[in-house]
Enzyme design. Structure first.
Site, short mmCIF file in Angstrom:
data_model
loop_
_atom_site.label_atom_id
_atom_site.label_comp_id
_atom_site.label_asym_id
_atom_site.label_seq_id
_atom_site.Cartn_x
_atom_site.Cartn_y
_atom_site.Cartn_z
N ASP A 1 0.86 -1.30 -0.11
CA ASP A 1 -0.08 0.00 -0.01
C ASP A 1 0.99 1.30 0.05
OD1 ASP A 1 -2.34 1.37 -0.22
OD2 ASP A 1 -2.65 1.26 2.03
N ASN B 1 1.37 3.52 -3.05
CA ASN B 1 1.86 3.64 -4.50
C ASN B 1 1.13 5.10 -4.68
OD1 ASN B 1 2.90 1.31 -4.46
ND2 ASN B 1 1.30 0.47 -5.92
N GLY B 2 -0.16 5.41 -4.53
CA GLY B 2 -0.73 6.76 -4.80
C GLY B 2 0.04 7.72 -3.94
N HIS C 1 2.39 3.60 -9.13
CA HIS C 1 2.16 2.05 -9.28
C HIS C 1 3.10 1.51 -10.05
CE1 HIS C 1 -1.91 2.12 -7.67
NE2 HIS C 1 -2.36 3.00 -8.47
N GLU D 1 -12.31 -4.79 -4.08
CA GLU D 1 -12.83 -3.34 -3.73
C GLU D 1 -12.34 -2.29 -4.57
OE1 GLU D 1 -12.15 -5.42 -1.00
OE2 GLU D 1 -14.32 -6.26 -1.46
N TRP E 1 -12.09 -1.65 -7.61
CA TRP E 1 -12.97 -1.56 -8.81
C TRP E 1 -13.66 -0.25 -8.45
CZ3 TRP E 1 -12.04 -4.14 -13.15
CH2 TRP E 1 -11.69 -5.70 -13.01
N LEU F 1 10.67 -20.50 -5.09
CA LEU F 1 9.99 -19.84 -4.41
C LEU F 1 8.57 -19.72 -5.10
CD1 LEU F 1 9.55 -17.18 -2.18
CD2 LEU F 1 10.07 -15.92 -4.20
N ARG G 1 -4.99 -2.30 8.95
CA ARG G 1 -6.17 -3.17 8.81
C ARG G 1 -5.81 -4.38 7.59
NH1 ARG G 1 -8.04 2.47 6.94
NH2 ARG G 1 -7.43 2.75 4.72
C1 IPE Z 1 -5.27 -2.73 -0.13
O1 IPE Z 1 -4.90 -1.47 -0.41
C2 IPE Z 1 -5.51 -3.66 -1.52
C3 IPE Z 1 -4.17 -3.53 -2.25
C4 IPE Z 1 -2.88 -3.36 -1.80
C5 IPE Z 1 -4.09 -4.18 -3.52
P1 IPE Z 1 -6.12 -0.32 -0.34
O2 IPE Z 1 -5.29 0.94 -0.55
O3 IPE Z 1 -7.13 -0.47 -1.45
O4 IPE Z 1 -6.82 -0.39 0.88
P2 IPE Z 1 -7.76 0.74 1.84
O5 IPE Z 1 -8.94 0.75 0.85
O6 IPE Z 1 -6.89 1.74 2.02
O7 IPE Z 1 -8.19 -0.26 2.95
C1 IPE Z 2 -1.61 0.20 -3.27
O1 IPE Z 2 -1.31 1.71 -3.42
C2 IPE Z 2 -2.02 -0.51 -4.85
C3 IPE Z 2 -3.22 -0.86 -5.03
C4 IPE Z 2 -4.28 -0.66 -4.07
C5 IPE Z 2 -3.43 -1.04 -6.29
P1 IPE Z 2 -2.31 2.57 -3.20
O2 IPE Z 2 -2.89 2.95 -4.70
O3 IPE Z 2 -3.75 2.27 -2.55
O4 IPE Z 2 -1.67 3.59 -2.56
P2 IPE Z 2 -2.36 4.75 -1.50
O5 IPE Z 2 -2.99 4.15 -0.46
O6 IPE Z 2 -3.40 5.61 -2.40
O7 IPE Z 2 -1.22 5.80 -1.43
MG MG Z 3 -4.10 2.47 -0.40
#
Ligand code: IPE
Ligand code: IPE
Ligand code: MG
Length: 270
Positions: free
Chosen positions: A24, A26-27, A41, A71, A73, A135, A195
């Site tokens: 988690d 990347n954004g 990403h 979720e 999507w 692996l 979480r």
């Molecule tokens: C969880 O990350 C799913 C993945 C890393 C693929 P999210 O960024 O979607 O999780 P929430 O929505 O913050 O719980």
């Molecule tokens: C996790 O990074 C990757 C995916 C859920 C695909 P996020 O895209 O959720 O990154 P944040 O949480 O917005 O920083």
């Molecule tokens: Mg995230």
């Protein structure tokens, strides 16, 4: 069949056998740099390569990565489409390298939703790498823990209606997506949230949790070692008391030293 942590006490090793990661952040990594989310990403995909290598080098046998949740999507269509594209190009470009490195690829989740071309690439990649032993890399894509439990229960009930009302864990196990792997020893989530976000709900029953504020694109071998060090400081009790855990460890050590100690009579004779 692997040991269920609720039915028997699994062996605890210094190096976790199975590591499961929610990648988690990347954004946020991209946002901090005034870049579009997809740039995060892409950088995250580099971190995946580094994590696979680091896990293989450390003797971790199973690495499971949450790449796209059921979720996700809900995100803007453009981001979803770019994530799909990134998944497709990773499959096209990385599978041969995984195979060269003796890595087995598995994908869990309802991947039909990604379209036929991705499904075909996944099945080809899984078939090519099926017998690799270094692996097992599992990518969870359009995966949700509840989806997994429901698809397993639905198939079990359909195939074994005669056992209704008497199903056991062992009956359900082969229908779960990760039936081919032991339960994760170590769960890591980057990005600061604490979480599960509908990841491996069943399999995380006795997994050790590790959370780090590092954003996924910044996660590297040093960060992995920190997580493993934290894991090594845990006492995995599986419902027992501390004293029982210590006693079991003494017994295990005692049993091996009996085997390994040289026979004193042999020493006298030589
Ligand atoms: C969880 O990350 C799913 C993945 C890393 C693929 P999210 O960024 O979607 O999780 P929430 O929505 O913050 O719980
Ligand atoms: C996790 O990074 C990757 C995916 C859920 C695909 P996020 O895209 O959720 O990154 P944040 O949480 O917005 O920083
Ligand atoms: Mg995230």
């Amino acid at each position: 069949m692997f040991t269920s942590s609720t039915h028997a006490i699994p062996e605890t090793r210094a190096i976790p056998r199975h590591v499961a990661i929610i990648m988690d952040g990347n954004g946020r990594w991209a946002k901090q740099r005034f870049m579009p989310r997809i740039a995060g990403h892409r950088k995250g995909a580099d971190a995946v390569r580094a994590a696979v290598r680091a896990c293989a080098e450390r003797g971790i046998e199973y690495l499971t990565l949450f790449a796209f949740s059921s979720e996700n999507w809900r995100r803007p269509a453009e981001e979803v489409s770019m994530l799909k594209q990134l998944f497709r190009s990773a499959l096209e470009n990385e599978v041969a390298k995984l195979h060269e490195n003796n890595i087995r690829l598995r994908v869990i989740g309802d991947i039909a939703a990604f379209g036929e071309d991705i499904v075909r690439l996944v099945r080809e990649g899984e078939a090519l790498t099926a017998n690799n032993t270094r692996l097992t890399l599992t990518i969870a894509a359009n995966y949700g823990g509840r989806w997994d439990l429901l698809q397993a229960v639905n198939r079990l009930v359909t195939e074994h209606p005669e056992k209704a009302g008497r199903y056991t864990e062992a009956d359900l196990a082969p229908y779960l997506s990760m039936h081919y792997a032991p339960e994760p020893d170590l769960f890591i989530r980057t990005g600061g949230e604490q979480r599960i976000s509908n990841f491996l709900l069943w399999q995380l029953a006795y997994t050790e949790f590790y959370f780090t504020d590092l954003l996924w694109p910044d996660f590297n071998a040093v960060a992995l070692d920190k997580a493993i060090e934290s894991y090594q400081r845990r006492e995995r009790r599986f419902g027992r008391t501390s004293e029982q855990v210590a006693q079991a460890a003494r017994e295990a050590a005692g049993a091996s030293s009996v085997v390994e100690l040289p026979d004193p009579r042999q020493k006298l004779a030589s």
